[in-house]
Motif scaffolding. Sequence first.
Motif, mmCIF file in Angstrom:
data_model
loop_
_atom_site.group_PDB
_atom_site.id
_atom_site.type_symbol
_atom_site.label_atom_id
_atom_site.label_comp_id
_atom_site.label_asym_id
_atom_site.label_seq_id
_atom_site.Cartn_x
_atom_site.Cartn_y
_atom_site.Cartn_z
ATOM 1 N N VAL A 116 11.671 6.459 14.536
ATOM 2 C CA VAL A 116 11.198 5.754 13.346
ATOM 3 C C VAL A 116 9.814 6.302 13.062
ATOM 4 O O VAL A 116 8.954 6.328 13.948
ATOM 5 N N ARG A 117 9.605 6.746 11.828
ATOM 6 C CA ARG A 117 8.335 7.382 11.487
ATOM 7 C C ARG A 117 7.618 6.618 10.381
ATOM 8 O O ARG A 117 8.242 6.123 9.444
ATOM 9 N N LEU A 118 6.292 6.548 10.516
ATOM 10 C CA LEU A 118 5.442 5.928 9.505
ATOM 11 C C LEU A 118 4.700 7.021 8.761
ATOM 12 O O LEU A 118 4.198 7.977 9.365
ATOM 13 N N GLY A 150 18.452 4.302 20.438
ATOM 14 C CA GLY A 150 19.655 4.120 19.628
ATOM 15 C C GLY A 150 19.506 4.741 18.263
ATOM 16 O O GLY A 150 18.560 5.495 17.990
ATOM 17 N N ASN A 151 20.448 4.431 17.392
ATOM 18 C CA ASN A 151 20.474 4.962 16.025
ATOM 19 C C ASN A 151 19.891 3.894 15.103
ATOM 20 O O ASN A 151 20.573 2.916 14.790
ATOM 21 N N PRO A 152 18.657 4.060 14.636
ATOM 22 C CA PRO A 152 17.940 2.942 14.015
ATOM 23 C C PRO A 152 18.046 2.856 12.497
ATOM 24 O O PRO A 152 18.360 3.819 11.803
ATOM 25 N N THR A 153 17.770 1.671 11.994
ATOM 26 C CA THR A 153 17.425 1.445 10.595
ATOM 27 C C THR A 153 16.192 0.564 10.594
ATOM 28 O O THR A 153 15.923 -0.135 11.582
ATOM 29 N N SER A 154 15.406 0.592 9.510
ATOM 30 C CA SER A 154 14.130 -0.125 9.534
ATOM 31 C C SER A 154 13.798 -0.691 8.161
ATOM 32 O O SER A 154 14.321 -0.245 7.139
ATOM 33 N N THR A 155 12.882 -1.651 8.146
ATOM 34 C CA THR A 155 12.428 -2.253 6.892
ATOM 35 C C THR A 155 11.042 -2.847 7.093
ATOM 36 O O THR A 155 10.632 -3.130 8.227
ATOM 37 N N ILE A 156 10.319 -3.036 5.987
ATOM 38 C CA ILE A 156 8.980 -3.643 6.003
ATOM 39 C C ILE A 156 9.052 -4.980 5.288
ATOM 40 O O ILE A 156 9.743 -5.116 4.273
ATOM 41 N N ASP A 157 8.334 -5.976 5.791
ATOM 42 C CA ASP A 157 8.364 -7.296 5.149
ATOM 43 C C ASP A 157 7.561 -7.281 3.851
ATOM 44 O O ASP A 157 6.804 -6.347 3.571
ATOM 45 N N GLN A 158 7.766 -8.311 3.016
ATOM 46 C CA GLN A 158 7.165 -8.356 1.682
ATOM 47 C C GLN A 158 5.662 -8.575 1.712
ATOM 48 O O GLN A 158 4.981 -8.389 0.701
ATOM 49 N N GLN A 159 5.127 -8.974 2.854
ATOM 50 C CA GLN A 159 3.685 -9.125 2.994
ATOM 51 C C GLN A 159 3.018 -7.818 3.442
ATOM 52 O O GLN A 159 1.784 -7.721 3.484
ATOM 53 N N ASN A 180 0.844 -1.206 0.000
ATOM 54 C CA ASN A 180 0.000 0.000 0.000
ATOM 55 C C ASN A 180 0.873 1.247 0.000
ATOM 56 O O ASN A 180 2.070 1.170 -0.281
ATOM 57 N N ASP A 181 0.314 2.393 0.315
ATOM 58 C CA ASP A 181 1.030 3.663 0.219
ATOM 59 C C ASP A 181 1.801 4.028 1.484
ATOM 60 O O ASP A 181 2.281 5.155 1.623
ATOM 61 N N THR A 182 1.938 3.093 2.403
ATOM 62 C CA THR A 182 2.701 3.322 3.618
ATOM 63 C C THR A 182 4.197 3.240 3.326
ATOM 64 O O THR A 182 4.636 2.409 2.539
ATOM 65 N N PHE A 183 4.970 4.125 3.947
ATOM 66 C CA PHE A 183 6.414 3.931 3.947
ATOM 67 C C PHE A 183 6.958 4.313 5.314
ATOM 68 O O PHE A 183 6.285 4.960 6.121
ATOM 69 N N ILE A 184 8.168 3.861 5.587
ATOM 70 C CA ILE A 184 8.749 4.007 6.918
ATOM 71 C C ILE A 184 10.142 4.598 6.789
ATOM 72 O O ILE A 184 10.867 4.315 5.831
ATOM 73 N N SER A 185 10.498 5.459 7.725
ATOM 74 C CA SER A 185 11.830 6.067 7.732
ATOM 75 C C SER A 185 12.415 5.965 9.131
ATOM 76 O O SER A 185 11.705 6.033 10.129
ATOM 77 N N ALA A 186 13.735 5.796 9.187
ATOM 78 C CA ALA A 186 14.443 5.738 10.464
ATOM 79 C C ALA A 186 15.596 6.721 10.410
ATOM 80 O O ALA A 186 16.272 6.841 9.382
ATOM 81 N N ALA A 187 15.835 7.437 11.512
ATOM 82 C CA ALA A 187 16.830 8.509 11.475
ATOM 83 C C ALA A 187 17.674 8.531 12.739
ATOM 84 O O ALA A 187 17.336 7.929 13.767
ATOM 85 N N SER A 188 18.775 9.300 12.651
ATOM 86 C CA SER A 188 19.710 9.420 13.763
ATOM 87 C C SER A 188 19.145 10.233 14.926
ATOM 88 O O SER A 188 19.804 10.367 15.959
ATOM 89 N N ASP A 189 17.955 10.792 14.765
ATOM 90 C CA ASP A 189 17.304 11.484 15.882
ATOM 91 C C ASP A 189 16.610 10.496 16.823
ATOM 92 O O ASP A 189 15.841 10.883 17.702
ATOM 93 N N LYS A 190 16.893 9.200 16.629
ATOM 94 C CA LYS A 190 16.364 8.108 17.451
ATOM 95 C C LYS A 190 14.860 7.960 17.302
ATOM 96 O O LYS A 190 14.154 7.615 18.254
#
Length: 330
Positions: A143-145, A161-170, A131-141
């Motif tokens: 994670v935003r949807l 902490g300093n995050p990174t993020s991902t969404i699964d294929q489903q 769908n049209d959702t996306f996610i971002s992760a930043a050094s400001d600690k």
Amino acid sequence: MSQLALDDRVLRSMGIGKVFKEGHSRINSMDFCRTEDLLVTASDDDSIRLYDVARGQQLDSVNSRKYGVQNICFTHASDCMVYASRKPGAPSIKPLDAHALRYHSLHSNTYIRYFHGHTAQVNSVCMSPKNDTFISAASDKTVRLWDVRTNICQGCLQVPGNPTSTIDQQGLVFAVAVESGVLKLYDLRSYDKGPFDTFLVEEEKGSAAGFADIRFSNNGNLLMAVAEGRIYLLDAYKGSTLRRFSNGIPEAGAAVEACITADNQYLMSGCDDRNIRVWHIETGREVAVWTGHAGVPGCLRMSNRRMLVASACSALVLWIPNLKILDQLQ
């Protein structure tokens, strides 16, 4: 070629089908389109380039001179992308815009929407495949949807902490990784209730090195996490470490991407010796080494539509099976 089954022979036969050297700066991110044979790249020279990978042609090139560009990914429209800014210290950029995400139409070369909220460098941007959702992760600690249809942030998580993020294929679960080997899984529909599972990569416990790249396999059974020169494959349900591979990147070295093949059977990664290595996941054995890059290939993606891999240092390389070599390997 799209009808070939991916196996050891095919991977050993892979060779350079096309090289693009239009820019001299590092390509910092790239993404395949899900619905068409297109690839988009973002470079440190502020350029965005669109390629037709079926024909091996560059279709378009535009620039984001003022803000720079990184963490680029396709939306569900083949001519639109979202990406992060890359010039937070530029005097001409307002503080509000310094770390904004941008929704860009290549067709009209205009910004459709800005997404404000992050106050430090963005580490990752990932579009939902459903769908049209996306996610971002930043050094400001944080994670935003987001939803590409509105500039209003749909949700914000504070992380330790300093995050990174991902969404699964489903399109159901997202993962957030921070330092000390911690990965947390959230349900996209109820993320405000907190993570439904937390994994710990024991070898990374106490490490200040964060995960530079995390991704789910297509079938959702595996979760890949890259920290400096170490690549971990985790059971996405139990959190146990199934395999550990090395790409040779030294401590505090530039991050490189790895990826799980579309059939969930192989792992490939750019390596410090400027080669790409491919391993069989179940056995852990090295299957192939692809040579040809002049620099360390920091970006690496495999197409879900055809037997094609893209890798990039300052040059973009498209890898395809060499049918002559394939015949010799039979």
